[in-house]
Structure formats: structure tokens, C-alpha cells
Design a protein around this motif. Structure first.
Motif, PDB file in Angstrom:
ATOM      1  N   ASP A 179      -2.372   6.596  -0.489  1.00  0.00           N
ATOM      2  CA  ASP A 179      -3.374   5.879  -1.276  1.00  0.00           C
ATOM      3  C   ASP A 179      -4.703   5.828  -0.513  1.00  0.00           C
ATOM      4  O   ASP A 179      -4.747   6.030   0.705  1.00  0.00           O
TER       5      ASP A 179
ATOM      6  N   THR B   5      -3.207   8.242   4.429  1.00  0.00           N
ATOM      7  CA  THR B   5      -3.419   6.990   3.717  1.00  0.00           C
ATOM      8  C   THR B   5      -4.666   6.351   4.321  1.00  0.00           C
ATOM      9  O   THR B   5      -4.722   6.123   5.525  1.00  0.00           O
TER      10      THR B   5
ATOM     11  N   ILE C   6       0.854  -1.182   0.000  1.00  0.00           N
ATOM     12  CA  ILE C   6       0.000   0.000   0.000  1.00  0.00           C
ATOM     13  C   ILE C   6       0.886   1.227   0.000  1.00  0.00           C
ATOM     14  O   ILE C   6       1.764   1.382   0.861  1.00  0.00           O
ATOM     15  N   LYS C   7       0.647   2.061  -1.013  1.00  0.00           N
ATOM     16  CA  LYS C   7       1.499   3.241  -1.163  1.00  0.00           C
ATOM     17  C   LYS C   7       1.045   4.341  -0.216  1.00  0.00           C
ATOM     18  O   LYS C   7      -0.132   4.473   0.112  1.00  0.00           O
TER      19      LYS C   7
ATOM     20  N   ASN D 281      -9.069  10.938  -8.269  1.00  0.00           N
ATOM     21  CA  ASN D 281      -7.706  11.397  -8.070  1.00  0.00           C
ATOM     22  C   ASN D 281      -7.698  12.599  -7.159  1.00  0.00           C
ATOM     23  O   ASN D 281      -8.731  13.162  -6.811  1.00  0.00           O
TER      24      ASN D 281
ATOM     25  N   GLN E  91      -7.051  -0.157 -10.098  1.00  0.00           N
ATOM     26  CA  GLN E  91      -6.984   1.262  -9.819  1.00  0.00           C
ATOM     27  C   GLN E  91      -8.244   1.924 -10.352  1.00  0.00           C
ATOM     28  O   GLN E  91      -8.725   1.594 -11.421  1.00  0.00           O
TER      29      GLN E  91
ATOM     30  N   VAL F 140      -7.431   3.046  -0.207  1.00  0.00           N
ATOM     31  CA  VAL F 140      -7.632   1.649  -0.585  1.00  0.00           C
ATOM     32  C   VAL F 140      -8.969   1.153  -0.062  1.00  0.00           C
ATOM     33  O   VAL F 140      -9.319   1.418   1.088  1.00  0.00           O
TER      34      VAL F 140
ATOM     35  N   GLN G  41      -9.078   4.806  -4.546  1.00  0.00           N
ATOM     36  CA  GLN G  41      -8.179   4.856  -5.675  1.00  0.00           C
ATOM     37  C   GLN G  41      -7.760   3.442  -6.064  1.00  0.00           C
ATOM     38  O   GLN G  41      -7.603   3.128  -7.228  1.00  0.00           O
ATOM     39  N   THR G  42      -7.565   2.623  -5.015  1.00  0.00           N
ATOM     40  CA  THR G  42      -7.167   1.244  -5.236  1.00  0.00           C
ATOM     41  C   THR G  42      -8.239   0.348  -4.636  1.00  0.00           C
ATOM     42  O   THR G  42      -8.679   0.585  -3.512  1.00  0.00           O
TER      43      THR G  42
END
Ligand SMILES: Nc1ncnc2c1ncn2[C@@H]1O[C@H](COP(=O)(O)OP(=O)(O)OP(=O)(O)O)[C@@H](O)[C@H]1O
Ligand SMILES: [Mg+2]
Lengths: 244, 414
Positions: free
Chosen positions: A45, A207, A41-42, A242, A237, A47, A222-223
Motif C-alpha cells: 500500500d 509499502t 496497513i496492507k 493505482n 482510498q 499510505v 492509495q490510502t
């Protein structure tokens, strides 16, 4: 001696699961709830983890939040392998890095909304004035300044969930983990909660990881990862979302 | 988490504890109250026993002439059977007496602090036409006041320059004659007039006068012979050793062996020991009851702690999820347990004091409880210490278990 597991280095990855298994043992029967989950997980992000009931979503979230230990595999939080950490260090690290929002709010019933929001700061040994100011600020942020001295029982479900969001933000964590945050709320209230989370992601750069079985809520994310029988069957994605 | 915050949360837990916890606190309250009440009864009893028996004078040794081997032998260290510390050797053989030489011998023993020579007899006493026979003791006026365990109620003790004066027992003064006797009244003893200078705080009819006068009053007793010699020894702890020494010296000077011994040495030590033993067994009994009550209280605390930890399992999970360390959880629950003990203890002490007050009025008639009940600071401190520490000890196990819970297991607990 457990073999030394190398720490991960990629700075963009804030949370990482590496071939994680969770097997519940019920007597002689082994119930595998997660079967070799790997996911990065960036940082920054949003999620969403979806899947049918019993697919292992909550189990995964507990592991990502370091509330549980995997039966097999490694979990890295900010590049630190959490299985190498001492209990007290992990508690502090988790407290600083992750804020939790639960489906059932999980507020301490005997103390006020204000005290509930202040509690994590007391565990983190913030000084009193900072803790008080921060708790007030956060309750204001979720629109509950007027209700801060009410106990959870004196608040509606949506209000309680807002208190719990405020609490999850107390120590200004980088990650917010939310297990069905709107699951116990009606759709309008649920949407308000999701909007707050969305704002936190967009404006504050948190996040956000949410767990939901409502596909309609995945439009915020986003994910999107889909679980089935303890395995990730799809990660995609969402182009429409965004940060701008 | 800082200790002060742990305290805040622990006391908050007490305030918000369920009825069940409060009921268990009631258990502790009753336990502590019972301890306070029982111990107050015991302290009162002790006080009244010791005030009634007074100071028996454990450092007083009496030597009497004659020795009866048939009397109860208290085998002392050494087991020769030659020492009898009882005062039961009454078979005074006529030819044996105590006299000046014995006193001279005794004066050479440094462990002896004071020597009082006594003679005893039964005399005719009369006052305002009424008469009767009572026991008269001639004592050495210089030392008697320092050696006797009797207490003066009115007037004064004898002193060295006294001649025709007496000190009389409390009963003789109050009711023996038609009218009570007071200080400076004259009474007639064997046709001689004596002035009363002191009245004893007892219920005897004994009369005490200087030994020089007594020789003139009591028939058939030779001057410079004594019916008994009373000694005060320097160090009560060395009583046994000193008695052995006195015995050896006297046997040499009187030219007797342990088989032909013609005197008896006795001391009050034994009576005092018996009394001390009685007191300590009363104490032991009371402590046993107190211990049982406190144990019940401690079990109550343990029970409260176990249920309260169970009730709080989910909260423990929440706290852990938001950053609580095992140490924080442990602290909060231990402080919580200590507080429950403290609250129970304080309420218990208050109830105990009330109970002891009402008990005191109920039992005031009986002999050994004339002192009523006395709530001692020691018993309060003891009860509080035990209730707090048993709270903490009883809380330790569940608190430790609670602190070790995995956050996820605790969170799932309903
Ligand atoms: N403590 C446990 N002991 C045994 N089995 C468990 C335990 N917790 C979860 N499981 C099992 O693991 C599997 C995954 O459970 P999990 O709670 O993660 O599902 P979920 O995706 O969150 O479902 P839901 O949408 O209903 O919340 C299920 O089959 C469940 O029965
Ligand atoms: Mg779930």
C-alpha cells in the motif's frame, strides 16, 4: 506475567496498530498524543497520514516504526507483536523491515554519503563487498553516484534527502516510513523526492507510508488517513492512484 | 555490527571530535606526562641511592666481645631483650675476648657459611717520609674477600697465600700522602714494609692485611684472640633465627647467662631494612603523585566521554533507527573511550620523556639524583594501561546510558 497476546495471522497486513495510545507525561499533566488508534496497513500500500500540526502524526509514525513504545495497545509488524521482542532482535527486525526517511534527513555528518548508505548494512553485518556494491548501486539509483564521497554538509538539502532515501533502501526493507520527506525542501525538489518514492512503490513493490500536512502530496497515495487530536477521523482510498 | 566496524566508527568519532574533546585529551596528555616524568625522577633517585649505598650485606653478622645493657635494645621476637642487633655495644670489658673456642663453637652451626676473624688497631703508616696513624684490620685472607662488602677499585683482594701485602682504602691511596699510592707500591707500617696489592673503591684510610701479620704489627693483642668475628650466614631470610641460635650456643660455650652475657651480635640487616624502608616510602610518595595525576587524567576522559555522548545523542538515535543494537552503540563508545585514552597516553608518554630529559639536566647536581632521570618501561606500560583502562571505565557509564536510550528520545535530542 504479561498476558500472552495472540500473534496476528492475516498475511496481507504488513503493519497493524490495535487500539494504540500514547500518553506523554509532563510532570503531573498527562498529554494524550494518540487516543486509541487502530489501523491495518496492507502489504504494497501507499499510505499518506495527514492532519494538522500537533495532531499526532509524528508520534504515530514513531510507533509504527517501532522507534517508540505505546502507552497502551499493540503493534504488529509482519504479524509479530513487537512488544514481545527483545531489544536486539527488534533492532535487527526493524533494520531489515523498515527504512526511515526523516524531514531533517538525519545523516551522520562526519561520514560521506557512501558511508551513510553503507552504515545500515554494517549494523546488519553484511559482508564488505556486498555492502559496498549495494551502497554504490543505491546512490546510483537516486542519481548521486558522482557525489558519493561528499559529506552531508557538502550536499544540498534535496541531495541529502536522496542520500537518506538510498540509506533507507539499504537493507531492502519492505516498508518505507517517511515523516514529511519533502517538508524541508522547495516544491520542485520535493516533487522529485515524491517521484522517487512513487517509483519505489510502483516498480519495487515497497509499502510506503508518508506523513504530510500538504494535502497536495496525498495525490500520490492509495490510502489516506486523517488524524485529528490523536484520533483517526477519516480513512479513504484514492481511486485515481493505482499500480498500473 | 562486527568489532572491526565498531573500531572504524569509533576511530572516526575520535578524528571528527570537536575541539573540546581534543582539549580534554590534552588533560590526559599532561596527566600521563607528569606520571612519566615523576616516575623517571624516582627511578633515577632509586638507582643513585642503591649505587651509593651498595650492597650492605644483609646476611653478615658481626660478633664483638663485651655487652653493655645500657645500649639501645632492639626488642626482637620473644621480647627477652637479650638480643641486640645494633653495633653500639662498645663497652668492651677488658677481660672478655673472643678466641679460638668461640670459632670452634661457631663452626658447629650449619647455618653459618663463612667465618672471618678480625683484629683491629691503630698503626703508624709512612710513605716517602710522610706518616700518619690509620686504622688497621687484620682479616682472615681466605674468607675476607668473600665476606666483605667493600669493592676493589684496583688490583685484587687478599688470598690465602698472602703474607706481607695489604689492601688500602681509596682515600689513603689517592690523597693521604703527597703522592698517590698505586698497586705494588711499598708502604711502611710500624717499621715493616708491605706491598699494596689492592685499592678499595671507597673513601677510607683503612688498611687490611692477613691476620697473622696483623698480630705482629698491632701491640698488646694476644694471638688467637679476636676483636670481632664476622659471619656470613646461609640464608638471609633466617637471619633472626640464626642469630638466636648463635647466641644460645655461644652463651653455653662461654658459660654465661643472658644476664651475664659478654658478647654482642649485630647485623647490617637493620640498616638495610631502614634503607629499604626509605626507598619504599620514596616510591610510595611517587606512586601517590602519579596516581593523583592519572586520576585527573581519568576524570578528564570521563568528562570527554560524557560530553561526547551528549553531542552524539542524535546520532545514536539515527543509528538505532537504521538497525544498531544497544550492544553496537555500547561497543562503539567504549572503543572510542579507549582510543581517547590511548591517544592521550601515547602523546603523554612522548611529552613525559621530553620533560624527564630536560629535568635530568636541571637537577644533575644534587646528591640523590646523580643517576639523572630514568624512564622505565614499567612506567610507560603503567601509564598507558591506566590511561586506556581509565578511559574505558570512564566511558562505560555514558556509553551504557547512550546505548539504553530509546531511539525516539535520542532522535529528538538537539
Ligand atoms: N516528547 C513529548 N513530550 C510531551 N508531549 C509531546 C512530546 N512529543 C509530542 N508531544 C505532543 O504530542 C502531540 C502530537 O505531537 P506530534 O509531534 O506527533 O505532532 P505532529 O502531528 O507530528 O505535528 P507536526 O505536523 O507539527 O509535526 C502534540 O500535542 C505534542 O505537543
Ligand atoms: Mg511531526
Amino acid at each position: 506475567m504479561p498476558k500472552k497476546i495472540p500473534e496476528q495471522k492475516n498475511k496481507d497486513i504488513i503493519l497493524s496498530l490495535d487500539n494504540v495510545w500514547k500518553i506523554y507525561r509532563m510532570g503531573d499533566v498527562e498529554v494524550p498524543a494518540l487516543k486509541g488508534i487502530s489501523m491495518n496497513i496492507k502489504k504494497g500500500d501507499f499510505v499518506a497520514i495527514t492532519g494538522a500540526s500537533g495532531s499526532g502524526k509524528s508520534t504515530m509514525m514513531n510507533l509504527m516504526g517501532c522507534l517508540d513504545v505505546p502507552s497502551k495497545g499493540q503493534i504488529y509488524l509482519k504479524s509479530k507483536n513487537i512488544s514481545n521482542m527483545k531489544e536486539s532482535d527488534l533492532a535487527t527486525f526493524r533494520g531489515k523491515t523498515i527504512g526511515f526517511i526523516f524531514q531533517q534527513y538525519n545523516l551522520i555528518p562526519s561520514i560521506s554519503a557512501f558511508e551513510n548508505v553503507k552504515l545500515p548494512l554494517e549494523f546488519m553485518e553484511y559482508d564488505d563487498q556486498t555492502a559496498i556494491d549495494r551502497a554504490k548501486y543505491l546512490l546510483d539509483l537516486v542519481g548521486l553516484k558522482e557525489r558519493m564521497h561528499h559529506t552531508p554538509a557538502q550536499l544540498s538539502g534535496g541531495q541529502q534527502q536522496r542520500v537518506s532515501i538510498a540509506r533507507s533502501l539499504a537493507s531492502d526493507p519492505e516498508i518505507i516510513l517517511a515523516d514529511e520527506p519533502s517538508g524541508a525542501l522547495d516544491s520542485i525538489t520535493g516533487k522529485k523526492i515524491m517521484d522517487i518514492l512513487y517509483r519505489l512503490w510502483k516498480d519495487e513493490g515497497k509499502t510506503i507510508i508518508i506523513i504530510t500536512h500538504e494535502l497536495s502530496l496525498t495525490r500520490y497515495a492509495q490510502t489516506i488517513a486523517e488524524l485529528k487530536d490523536g484520533q483517526i477521523i477519516n480513512i479513504r482510498q484514492n481511486k485515481k492512484v493505482n499500480k498500473k | 555490527m562486527k568489532l572491526s566496524k565498531c573500531f572504524k566508527h569509533a576511530s572516526n568519532m575520535v578524528v571528527h571530535s570537536r575541539l573540546r574533546s581534543w582539549l580534554t585529551i590534552v588533560g590526559i596528555v599532561i596527566g600521563v606526562a607528569a606520571v612519566i616524568a615523576i616516575m623517571s625522577l624516582g627511578t633515577g633517585m632509586q638507582e643513585s641511592i642503591s649505587s651509593q649505598l651498595g650492597d650492605l650485606g644483609g646476611d653478615i653478622v658481626t660478633i664483638t666481645p663485651g655487652f653493655s645493657s645500657g645500649t639501645k635494645m632492639i626488642g626482637m621476637r620473644g621480647g627477652t631483650g637479650s638480643k641486640s642487633y645494633t653495633s653500639t655495644a662498645q663497652a668492651v670489658e677488658e677481660e672478655t675476648t673472643l678466641d679460638r673456642t668461640d670459632v670452634q663453637t661457631l663452626k658447629t652451626i650449619p647455618e653459618i657459611e663463612l667465618i672471618d676473624t678480625n683484629i683491629k688497631g691503630t698503626v703508624e703508616v709512612s710513605y716517602l717520609g710522610k706518616s700518619g696513624s690509620v686504622s688497621l684490620t687484620g682479616v682472615d685472607p681466605k674468607v675476607w674477600s668473600k665476606i666483605t662488602t667493600s669493592k676493589i677499585k684496583e688490583g685484587r683482594m687478599l688470598d690465602a697465600s698472602d703474607q706481607n701485602v695489604v689492601i688500602i682504602g681509596g682515600l689513603l691511596a689517592s690523597t693521604y700522602f703527597d703522592r698517590p699510592l698505586g698497586i705494588n707500591k711499598m708502604i711502611t707500617i710500624e717499621e715493616n714494609s708491605f706491598r699494596i696489592v689492592g685499592i678499595l673503591d671507597d673513601s677510607s684510610t683503612n688498611i687490611y692485611m692477613p691476620i697473622t701479620m696483623a698480630y705482629q704489627i698491632i701491640d698488646d693483642i694476644d694471638t688467637d684472640t679476636y676483636d670481632s668475628i664476622v659471619l656470613k650466614i646461609e640464608d638471609e631470610d633466617l637471619l633472626d633465627e640464626t642469630i638466636t641460635k648463635i647466641e644460645t650456643r655461644l652463651m653455653i660455650s662461654r658459660h654465661v647467662t643472658s644476664n651475664t652475657k659478654d658478647f654482642t651480635i649485630s647485623s647490617n640487616k637493620q640498616i638495610q631494612d631502614t634503607r629499604d624502608e626509605t626507598m619504599s616510602s620514596i616510591n610510595l610518595f611517587l606512586i601517590a603523585i602519579a596516581a593523583v595525576s592519572l586520576l585527573v587524567g581519568a576524570i578528564g576522559i570521563a568528562n570527554t566521554m560524557f560530553t561526547s555522548v551528549l553531542e552524539k545523542t542524535k546520532e545514536i538515535g539515527i543509528m538505532k533507527a537504521i538497525g544498531a543494537k544497544n550492544k553496537d552503540i555500547l561497543r562503539i563508545f567504549i572503543i572510542n573511550a579507549g582510543l581517547i585514552g590511548l591517544i592521550g597516553g601515547i602523546l603523554g608518554v612522548m611529552l613525559g620523556i621530553l620533560l624527564s630529559g630536560s629535568m635530568s639536566s636541571m637537577i644533575s647536581g644534587t646528591v640523590f639524583t646523580r643517576g639523572g632521570t630514568i624512564v622505565s618501561i614499567e612506567s610507560i606500560i603503567l601509564a598507558l594501561t591506566v590511561s586506556i583502562s581509565s578511559g574505558i571505565v570512564a566511558g562505560l557509564i555514558p556509553a551504557y546510558q547512550a546505548s539504553r536510550l530509546h531511539p525516539v528520545d535520542a532522535l529528538k535530542y538537539e
